[in-house]
Design a protein around this motif. Structure first.
Motif, PDB file in Angstrom:
ATOM      1  N   GLY A 291      -2.295  -0.067  -4.153  1.00 27.65           N
ATOM      2  CA  GLY A 291      -1.878  -1.278  -3.457  1.00 27.65           C
ATOM      3  C   GLY A 291      -2.627  -2.480  -3.981  1.00 27.65           C
ATOM      4  O   GLY A 291      -3.192  -2.464  -5.081  1.00 27.65           O
ATOM      5  N   THR A 292      -2.642  -3.521  -3.163  1.00 28.80           N
ATOM      6  CA  THR A 292      -3.397  -4.726  -3.485  1.00 28.80           C
ATOM      7  C   THR A 292      -4.178  -5.159  -2.255  1.00 28.80           C
ATOM      8  O   THR A 292      -3.713  -5.033  -1.118  1.00 28.80           O
ATOM      9  N   ARG A 293      -5.375  -5.672  -2.515  1.00 31.77           N
ATOM     10  CA  ARG A 293      -6.232  -6.199  -1.453  1.00 31.77           C
ATOM     11  C   ARG A 293      -6.859  -7.470  -2.005  1.00 31.77           C
ATOM     12  O   ARG A 293      -7.502  -7.436  -3.050  1.00 31.77           O
ATOM     13  N   GLY A 294      -6.637  -8.568  -1.333  1.00 32.73           N
ATOM     14  CA  GLY A 294      -7.154  -9.841  -1.830  1.00 32.73           C
ATOM     15  C   GLY A 294      -6.579 -10.208  -3.189  1.00 32.73           C
ATOM     16  O   GLY A 294      -7.255 -10.833  -4.004  1.00 32.73           O
ATOM     17  N   GLY A 295      -5.354  -9.794  -3.440  1.00 32.44           N
ATOM     18  CA  GLY A 295      -4.706 -10.089  -4.710  1.00 32.44           C
ATOM     19  C   GLY A 295      -5.133  -9.193  -5.864  1.00 32.44           C
ATOM     20  O   GLY A 295      -4.604  -9.293  -6.965  1.00 32.44           O
ATOM     21  N   GLU A 296      -6.082  -8.300  -5.621  1.00 36.17           N
ATOM     22  CA  GLU A 296      -6.587  -7.404  -6.662  1.00 36.17           C
ATOM     23  C   GLU A 296      -5.962  -6.016  -6.503  1.00 36.17           C
ATOM     24  O   GLU A 296      -5.775  -5.535  -5.382  1.00 36.17           O
ATOM     25  N   PRO A 297      -5.663  -5.361  -7.623  1.00 34.16           N
ATOM     26  CA  PRO A 297      -5.097  -4.008  -7.520  1.00 34.16           C
ATOM     27  C   PRO A 297      -6.122  -3.006  -6.988  1.00 34.16           C
ATOM     28  O   PRO A 297      -7.316  -3.115  -7.271  1.00 34.16           O
ATOM     29  N   VAL A 298      -5.635  -2.064  -6.216  1.00 38.05           N
ATOM     30  CA  VAL A 298      -6.460  -0.991  -5.655  1.00 38.05           C
ATOM     31  C   VAL A 298      -5.797   0.335  -6.029  1.00 38.05           C
ATOM     32  O   VAL A 298      -4.593   0.500  -5.866  1.00 38.05           O
ATOM     33  N   ASP A 299      -6.596   1.264  -6.540  1.00 31.79           N
ATOM     34  CA  ASP A 299      -6.116   2.606  -6.861  1.00 31.79           C
ATOM     35  C   ASP A 299      -7.234   3.570  -6.485  1.00 31.79           C
ATOM     36  O   ASP A 299      -8.256   3.641  -7.169  1.00 31.79           O
ATOM     37  N   VAL A 300      -7.078   4.246  -5.355  1.00 32.39           N
ATOM     38  CA  VAL A 300      -8.130   5.111  -4.833  1.00 32.39           C
ATOM     39  C   VAL A 300      -7.556   6.448  -4.393  1.00 32.39           C
ATOM     40  O   VAL A 300      -6.371   6.575  -4.102  1.00 32.39           O
ATOM     41  N   TRP A 301      -8.427   7.448  -4.349  1.00 35.00           N
ATOM     42  CA  TRP A 301      -8.163   8.685  -3.629  1.00 35.00           C
ATOM     43  C   TRP A 301      -8.788   8.493  -2.262  1.00 35.00           C
ATOM     44  O   TRP A 301      -9.904   7.972  -2.141  1.00 35.00           O
ATOM     45  N   ALA A 302      -8.074   8.899  -1.237  1.00 33.68           N
ATOM     46  CA  ALA A 302      -8.563   8.722   0.124  1.00 33.68           C
ATOM     47  C   ALA A 302      -8.449  10.031   0.896  1.00 33.68           C
ATOM     48  O   ALA A 302      -7.573  10.851   0.623  1.00 33.68           O
ATOM     49  N   THR A 303      -9.349  10.207   1.827  1.00 29.47           N
ATOM     50  CA  THR A 303      -9.263  11.313   2.768  1.00 29.47           C
ATOM     51  C   THR A 303      -9.475  10.762   4.170  1.00 29.47           C
ATOM     52  O   THR A 303     -10.325   9.896   4.383  1.00 29.47           O
TER      53      THR A 303
ATOM     54  N   ALA B 246       0.870  -1.181   0.000  1.00 28.59           N
ATOM     55  CA  ALA B 246       0.000   0.000   0.000  1.00 28.59           C
ATOM     56  C   ALA B 246       0.903   1.225   0.000  1.00 28.59           C
ATOM     57  O   ALA B 246       1.636   1.451   0.959  1.00 28.59           O
ATOM     58  N   THR B 247       0.856   1.974  -1.096  1.00 30.43           N
ATOM     59  CA  THR B 247       1.733   3.125  -1.252  1.00 30.43           C
ATOM     60  C   THR B 247       0.922   4.404  -1.345  1.00 30.43           C
ATOM     61  O   THR B 247       0.027   4.511  -2.182  1.00 30.43           O
ATOM     62  N   MET B 248       1.238   5.352  -0.496  1.00 28.59           N
ATOM     63  CA  MET B 248       0.582   6.656  -0.500  1.00 28.59           C
ATOM     64  C   MET B 248       1.397   7.627  -1.350  1.00 28.59           C
ATOM     65  O   MET B 248       2.621   7.599  -1.323  1.00 28.59           O
ATOM     66  N   SER B 249       0.691   8.505  -2.083  1.00 28.71           N
ATOM     67  CA  SER B 249       1.363   9.566  -2.835  1.00 28.71           C
ATOM     68  C   SER B 249       0.454  10.781  -2.898  1.00 28.71           C
ATOM     69  O   SER B 249      -0.708  10.715  -2.501  1.00 28.71           O
ATOM     70  N   ASP B 250       0.988  11.878  -3.407  1.00 30.29           N
ATOM     71  CA  ASP B 250       0.214  13.110  -3.618  1.00 30.29           C
ATOM     72  C   ASP B 250      -0.498  13.587  -2.355  1.00 30.29           C
ATOM     73  O   ASP B 250      -1.628  14.074  -2.404  1.00 30.29           O
TER      74      ASP B 250
END
Length: 123
Positions: free
Chosen positions: A89-101, A66-70
């Motif tokens: 990152g990855t969750r359950g082997g699946e790629p994850v690409d989200v904006w988070a607050t 899980a890598t944070m950027s920006d």
């Protein structure tokens, strides 16, 4: 520290990184039990999840990398701030690409999570 200071961005980014490290090891629920305010909520996958349900749901759930950027910190007053960032990152082997607050409030002598939200990132 009792309020917003110049080192707040570094502090909040560090705290968020600690959360994602806990998630990698299946300890997210345990970590959030200490990190969240009593009335905190999480919003993910179109659902609002209350604190107690989030703790149960995230305990034992593991993430891969899980890598944070920006990262950006928005100050919301003397005792509140929002950290916005992109998480890949990855969750359950699946790629994850989200904006988070994550909204933090200064409570009980420390910065605590009041709310967290994730939305899919679009390229």
């Amino acid at each position: 520290m009792t309020a917003i200071t110049d080192d707040l961005p570094a502090l909040l980014i560090h705290q968020e990184h600690e959360l994602w490290e806990a998630m990698r090891h299946g300890d997210g629920g345990t970590h959030l039990q200490q990190a969240m305010t009593p009335d905190a909520v999480l919003i993910d996958d179109g659902s609002l999840v209350e604190r107690s349900a989030a703790i149960v749901a995230l305990d034992g759930t593991t993430w891969g990398a899980a890598t944070m950027s920006d990262q950006r910190v928005v100050r919301l007053g003397d005792r509140a701030a929002m950290l916005a960032y992109r998480l890949r990152g990855t969750r359950g082997g699946e790629p994850v690409d989200v904006w988070a607050t994550t909204t933090y409030v200064y409570s009980e002598g420390r910065w605590r999570v009041g709310a967290h939200q994730q939305s899919p990132a679009a390229d």
